[in-house]
Design an enzyme around this catalytic site. Structure first.
Site, PDB file in Angstrom:
ATOM      1  N   ILE A 144       0.830  -1.210   0.000  1.00 43.35           N
ATOM      2  CA  ILE A 144       0.000   0.000   0.000  1.00 43.35           C
ATOM      3  C   ILE A 144       0.862   1.256   0.000  1.00 43.35           C
ATOM      4  CG2 ILE A 144      -1.683   1.328   1.347  1.00 43.35           C
ATOM      5  CD1 ILE A 144      -2.820  -1.303   2.336  1.00 43.35           C
ATOM      6  N   GLY A 200       0.057  -5.451   0.795  1.00 42.00           N
ATOM      7  CA  GLY A 200      -1.005  -5.573  -0.198  1.00 42.00           C
ATOM      8  C   GLY A 200      -0.655  -6.506  -1.336  1.00 42.00           C
ATOM      9  N   ASP A 203      -1.875  -9.798  -0.265  1.00 47.14           N
ATOM     10  CA  ASP A 203      -3.334  -9.800  -0.428  1.00 47.14           C
ATOM     11  C   ASP A 203      -3.705 -10.112  -1.872  1.00 47.14           C
ATOM     12  OD1 ASP A 203      -4.234  -8.942   2.254  1.00 47.14           O
ATOM     13  OD2 ASP A 203      -3.248  -7.062   1.782  1.00 47.14           O
ATOM     14  N   GLU A 223       1.838  -5.891   7.813  1.00 45.66           N
ATOM     15  CA  GLU A 223       0.936  -4.954   8.472  1.00 45.66           C
ATOM     16  C   GLU A 223       1.205  -4.746   9.954  1.00 45.66           C
ATOM     17  OE1 GLU A 223      -1.128  -5.912   4.658  1.00 45.66           O
ATOM     18  OE2 GLU A 223       0.151  -6.968   6.102  1.00 45.66           O
ATOM     19  N   ASP A 231      -6.096  -6.374   6.497  1.00 44.06           N
ATOM     20  CA  ASP A 231      -7.558  -6.332   6.444  1.00 44.06           C
ATOM     21  C   ASP A 231      -8.167  -6.448   5.054  1.00 44.06           C
ATOM     22  OD1 ASP A 231      -6.720  -3.889   5.530  1.00 44.06           O
ATOM     23  OD2 ASP A 231      -7.753  -2.694   7.041  1.00 44.06           O
TER      24      ASP A 231
END
Length: 354
Positions: A144, A200, A203, A223, A231
């Site tokens: 991110i 990310g 993810d 994270e 999340d």
């Protein structure tokens, strides 16, 4: 294939066999024909694909083969993005590149919006049958871009706690959809990973169907080092991907790096290649192989694999029966069997768009 389907498959010779116009010699010929078909069908189901001319060579390709595989990829005209670059890499294969190499492919505001738009289009693209995702530049993704998203995540609100929470929940849900849309897309998605795949990035790849990586790749659930719990998908998908809760907990609690060899042994990736180029070549070769198959069969397989992952065996079987009661009527089955009976390579079969 069930016996009822085999009866349909052999309906014409059986009808002739039962008629009063069939001589003994004709009956023998019919029995021989049916036996041959049954034998060929069983061989098709039981013999390893290598012996049917379907062997998929995923070793790094020669330079000439690499040149052929990369022959003039054309930009997909209906995909125009700031953070992504989408090209038609081969027939029926799209290549989606994370396209912020100067920022180590960090995920900015445009990325979270454009990935949803991109994969919603791909899901409806009748010409696309497989997708390769990679990162442009030196790494796959640094995760991110908090410098770009900070205003949304950490802005000062005058509203009360409930309104702040409501806003953040909607924001997080929209970010989750950015990767869920990959999983929902019926086309198989192959991740070709090199360099860092952080936060990310994890993810993203856990929402993909197949993961290949280069030897220099490493993976990091970052994270907790930033003061938050992951999340947007890692904590939900990573345990299902590698099937080792202890390892998932270790990675998630410590934010330590998982190197390529450990990613392979744990099941996060299915193959490791010497470098970025070889990884992409192999991913593209695999996508091209998948693209030669019936899109009804491949996309139906993905839908039912995902359904069965999230349901009991009995529920999965029931869903499969309901699915195939219509899909078994596809012309693709007839084309595949005809090619098999005529001893043609299945790659020569032309399937209609889906």
């Amino acid at each position: 294939m069930t016996s009822s389907n085999m009866a349909v498959f052999c309906a014409r010779p059986l009808g002739f066999f039962r008629s009063g116009y069939c001589s003994n010699s004709a009956k023998m010929a019919t029995v021989t024909s049916i036996s041959g078909r049954l034998r060929d069908l069983l061989m098709f189901r039981l013999v390893p694909p290598t012996y049917l001319g379907l062997n998929l060579n995923l070793r790094p390709m020669s330079s000439s083969a690499q040149d052929a595989s990369r022959a003039a990829p054309s930009k997909a005209s209906d995909h125009n993005y700031e953070s992504l670059r989408v090209t038609a890499a081969q027939r029926h294969v799209l290549h989606v590149e994370l396209n912020r190499p100067e920022k180590r492919n960090a995920m900015n505001k445009a990325f979270w919006r454009e990935m949803v738009e991109c994969f919603n289009k791909i899901a409806q693209d009748a010409d696309c049958r497989a997708v390769v995702i990679s990162g442009r530049g030196k790494v796959f993704s640094a995760g991110i871009d908090f410098m770009d998203l900070g205003a949304d995540l950490f802005q000062s609100f005058e509203e009360d706690v409930a309104r702040i929470s409501w806003h953040l929940r909607n924001l997080i849900s929209s970010y989750q959809e950015t990767f869920s849309v990959i999983e929902k897309c019926p086309k198989p998605v192959i991740a070709a990973i090199h360099g860092s795949c952080v936060g990310g990035g994890v993810d993203l790849i856990t929402a993909c169907d197949i993961r290949y990586c280069a030897q220099d790749a490493f993976f990091q659930v970052k994270e907790v080092d930033l003061g938050l719990a992951a999340d947007v998908g890692t904590l939900q998908r990573l345990p299902r991907v590698i099937g080792n809760q202890s390892l998932v907990n270790e990675l998630s609690f410590t934010a330590r790096k998982m190197m390529a060899d450990e990613a392979l042994s744990s099941g996060l990736v299915s193959r490791v290649f010497p470098d970025k180029e070889a990884t992409f070549d192999a991913a593209l070769a695999l996508a091209a192989e998948i693209a030669t198959k019936s899109p009804v069969a491949v996309q139906g397989t993905k839908v039912n694999l995902l359904y069965s992952r999230d349901h009991s065996v009995a529920e999965g079987l029931n869903h499969m029966a309901s699915w195939n009661m219509s899909m078994l009527q596809s012309q693709d089955i007839k084309k595949s069997f005809q090619a098999m009976m005529e001893k043609k390579k299945l790659k020569t079969v032309t399937f209609s768009k889906l």
